[in-house]
Design a protein around this motif. Structure first.
Motif, PDB file in Angstrom:
ATOM      1  N   GLY A  13       0.820  -1.217   0.000  1.00  0.00           N
ATOM      2  CA  GLY A  13       0.000   0.000   0.000  1.00  0.00           C
ATOM      3  C   GLY A  13       0.847   1.257   0.000  1.00  0.00           C
ATOM      4  O   GLY A  13       0.568   2.212  -0.724  1.00  0.00           O
ATOM      5  N   GLY A  14       1.902   1.243   0.796  1.00  0.00           N
ATOM      6  CA  GLY A  14       2.806   2.396   0.831  1.00  0.00           C
ATOM      7  C   GLY A  14       3.508   2.611  -0.493  1.00  0.00           C
ATOM      8  O   GLY A  14       3.579   3.724  -1.005  1.00  0.00           O
ATOM      9  N   ALA A  15       4.015   1.533  -1.070  1.00  0.00           N
ATOM     10  CA  ALA A  15       4.705   1.629  -2.359  1.00  0.00           C
ATOM     11  C   ALA A  15       3.740   2.051  -3.463  1.00  0.00           C
ATOM     12  O   ALA A  15       4.086   2.862  -4.334  1.00  0.00           O
ATOM     13  N   GLY A  16       2.533   1.519  -3.418  1.00  0.00           N
ATOM     14  CA  GLY A  16       1.529   1.896  -4.414  1.00  0.00           C
ATOM     15  C   GLY A  16       1.183   3.365  -4.338  1.00  0.00           C
ATOM     16  O   GLY A  16       1.070   4.047  -5.362  1.00  0.00           O
ATOM     17  N   TYR A  17       1.047   3.877  -3.108  1.00  0.00           N
ATOM     18  CA  TYR A  17       0.725   5.295  -2.953  1.00  0.00           C
ATOM     19  C   TYR A  17       1.875   6.172  -3.441  1.00  0.00           C
ATOM     20  O   TYR A  17       1.652   7.161  -4.145  1.00  0.00           O
ATOM     21  N   VAL A  18       3.090   5.818  -3.082  1.00  0.00           N
ATOM     22  CA  VAL A  18       4.251   6.593  -3.536  1.00  0.00           C
ATOM     23  C   VAL A  18       4.310   6.592  -5.064  1.00  0.00           C
ATOM     24  O   VAL A  18       4.557   7.628  -5.687  1.00  0.00           O
ATOM     25  N   SER A  31       6.554  11.114   4.917  1.00  0.00           N
ATOM     26  CA  SER A  31       5.447  11.192   5.865  1.00  0.00           C
ATOM     27  C   SER A  31       4.145  10.652   5.287  1.00  0.00           C
ATOM     28  O   SER A  31       3.142  10.593   5.994  1.00  0.00           O
ATOM     29  N   MET A  32       4.150  10.254   4.040  1.00  0.00           N
ATOM     30  CA  MET A  32       2.925   9.735   3.424  1.00  0.00           C
ATOM     31  C   MET A  32       2.556   8.405   4.084  1.00  0.00           C
ATOM     32  O   MET A  32       3.416   7.573   4.338  1.00  0.00           O
ATOM     33  N   LEU A  33       1.304   8.228   4.346  1.00  0.00           N
ATOM     34  CA  LEU A  33       0.839   7.069   5.116  1.00  0.00           C
ATOM     35  C   LEU A  33      -0.011   6.141   4.260  1.00  0.00           C
ATOM     36  O   LEU A  33      -1.051   5.636   4.702  1.00  0.00           O
ATOM     37  N   GLY A  34       0.431   5.877   3.041  1.00  0.00           N
ATOM     38  CA  GLY A  34      -0.307   5.020   2.121  1.00  0.00           C
ATOM     39  C   GLY A  34      -0.502   3.607   2.644  1.00  0.00           C
ATOM     40  O   GLY A  34      -1.553   3.007   2.443  1.00  0.00           O
ATOM     41  N   GLY A  35       0.505   3.063   3.305  1.00  0.00           N
ATOM     42  CA  GLY A  35       0.391   1.714   3.855  1.00  0.00           C
ATOM     43  C   GLY A  35      -0.674   1.636   4.937  1.00  0.00           C
ATOM     44  O   GLY A  35      -1.470   0.691   4.973  1.00  0.00           O
ATOM     45  N   THR A  36      -0.702   2.631   5.797  1.00  0.00           N
ATOM     46  CA  THR A  36      -1.713   2.692   6.853  1.00  0.00           C
ATOM     47  C   THR A  36      -3.104   2.797   6.248  1.00  0.00           C
ATOM     48  O   THR A  36      -4.030   2.080   6.655  1.00  0.00           O
ATOM     49  N   CYS A  37      -3.259   3.667   5.259  1.00  0.00           N
ATOM     50  CA  CYS A  37      -4.559   3.828   4.603  1.00  0.00           C
ATOM     51  C   CYS A  37      -4.986   2.534   3.921  1.00  0.00           C
ATOM     52  O   CYS A  37      -6.155   2.152   3.984  1.00  0.00           O
ATOM     53  N   PHE A  38      -4.057   1.843   3.272  1.00  0.00           N
ATOM     54  CA  PHE A  38      -4.380   0.591   2.591  1.00  0.00           C
ATOM     55  C   PHE A  38      -4.899  -0.437   3.591  1.00  0.00           C
ATOM     56  O   PHE A  38      -5.902  -1.119   3.327  1.00  0.00           O
ATOM     57  N   LEU A 106     -10.124   6.240  -5.625  1.00  0.00           N
ATOM     58  CA  LEU A 106      -8.892   5.619  -5.157  1.00  0.00           C
ATOM     59  C   LEU A 106      -9.203   4.603  -4.056  1.00  0.00           C
ATOM     60  O   LEU A 106      -8.634   3.507  -4.034  1.00  0.00           O
ATOM     61  N   SER A 107     -10.123   4.936  -3.167  1.00  0.00           N
ATOM     62  CA  SER A 107     -10.536   4.009  -2.099  1.00  0.00           C
ATOM     63  C   SER A 107     -11.173   2.759  -2.666  1.00  0.00           C
ATOM     64  O   SER A 107     -10.881   1.645  -2.229  1.00  0.00           O
ATOM     65  N   ILE A 108     -12.040   2.937  -3.645  1.00  0.00           N
ATOM     66  CA  ILE A 108     -12.705   1.793  -4.261  1.00  0.00           C
ATOM     67  C   ILE A 108     -11.673   0.877  -4.915  1.00  0.00           C
ATOM     68  O   ILE A 108     -11.703  -0.343  -4.746  1.00  0.00           O
ATOM     69  N   GLY A 109     -10.726   1.479  -5.634  1.00  0.00           N
ATOM     70  CA  GLY A 109      -9.667   0.689  -6.261  1.00  0.00           C
ATOM     71  C   GLY A 109      -8.801  -0.020  -5.240  1.00  0.00           C
ATOM     72  O   GLY A 109      -8.458  -1.199  -5.409  1.00  0.00           O
ATOM     73  N   ALA A 110      -8.458   0.684  -4.164  1.00  0.00           N
ATOM     74  CA  ALA A 110      -7.611   0.081  -3.120  1.00  0.00           C
ATOM     75  C   ALA A 110      -8.338  -1.062  -2.424  1.00  0.00           C
ATOM     76  O   ALA A 110      -7.739  -2.107  -2.147  1.00  0.00           O
ATOM     77  N   MET A 111      -9.630  -0.887  -2.143  1.00  0.00           N
ATOM     78  CA  MET A 111     -10.384  -1.956  -1.484  1.00  0.00           C
ATOM     79  C   MET A 111     -10.511  -3.178  -2.397  1.00  0.00           C
ATOM     80  O   MET A 111     -10.407  -4.317  -1.935  1.00  0.00           O
ATOM     81  N   THR A 112     -10.704  -2.929  -3.676  1.00  0.00           N
ATOM     82  CA  THR A 112     -10.790  -4.024  -4.639  1.00  0.00           C
ATOM     83  C   THR A 112      -9.463  -4.768  -4.719  1.00  0.00           C
ATOM     84  O   THR A 112      -9.424  -6.001  -4.698  1.00  0.00           O
TER      85      THR A 112
END
Length: 121
Positions: A13-18, A31-38, A106-112
């Motif tokens: 999730g973190g790598a995907g967000y970056v 400081s981006m928290l993509g992994g946490t959000c994922f 983005l949330s829908i894609g990440a959840m999928t």
């Protein structure tokens, strides 16, 4: 195995967000928290799986916006990482309506993606 999966999904999730951020604005920040959000979006998707997907996307956008606000208040006080002060409907330059709306698909894609990756494990 559960801890390994959590760490792996956090890193993915973190790598995907970056990667998305590099594509969107050409840079990212530690400081981006993509992994946490994922991980949070994956948990939302499993807890609320019966909810209409667009509604889950809206809730997911709310989760990302809260995480973004907290990260901004902690790591972005000088607005060097991002600055939404020039955008309409912003709060303290840390969050804004435009990006909240972007977080919905983005949330829908990440959840999928999370759901599909979970099937692999």
């Amino acid at each position: 195995m559960r801890v390994f999966k959590g760490i792996l999904f956090f890193l993915l999730g973190g790598a995907g967000y970056v990667a998305l951020e590099y594509l969107w604005r050409g840079r990212s920040h530690g400081s981006m928290l993509g992994g946490t959000c994922f991980l949070l979006l994956g948990k939302l998707n499993s807890i609320c799986s019966r909810l209409f997907l667009p509604l889950r996307g809206l809730i997911g956008a709310g989760i990302i916006t809260v995480v973004e606000l907290l990260a901004g208040l902690l790591f972005n006080r000088d607005y060097r990482v991002w600055d939404y002060r020039h955008l309409p409907a912003n709060f303290r330059g840390q969050i804004c309506l435009r990006f909240f709306l972007l977080w919905i698909p983005l949330s829908i894609g990440a959840m999928t993606l999370y759901h599909r990756l979970e099937k692999l494990f």
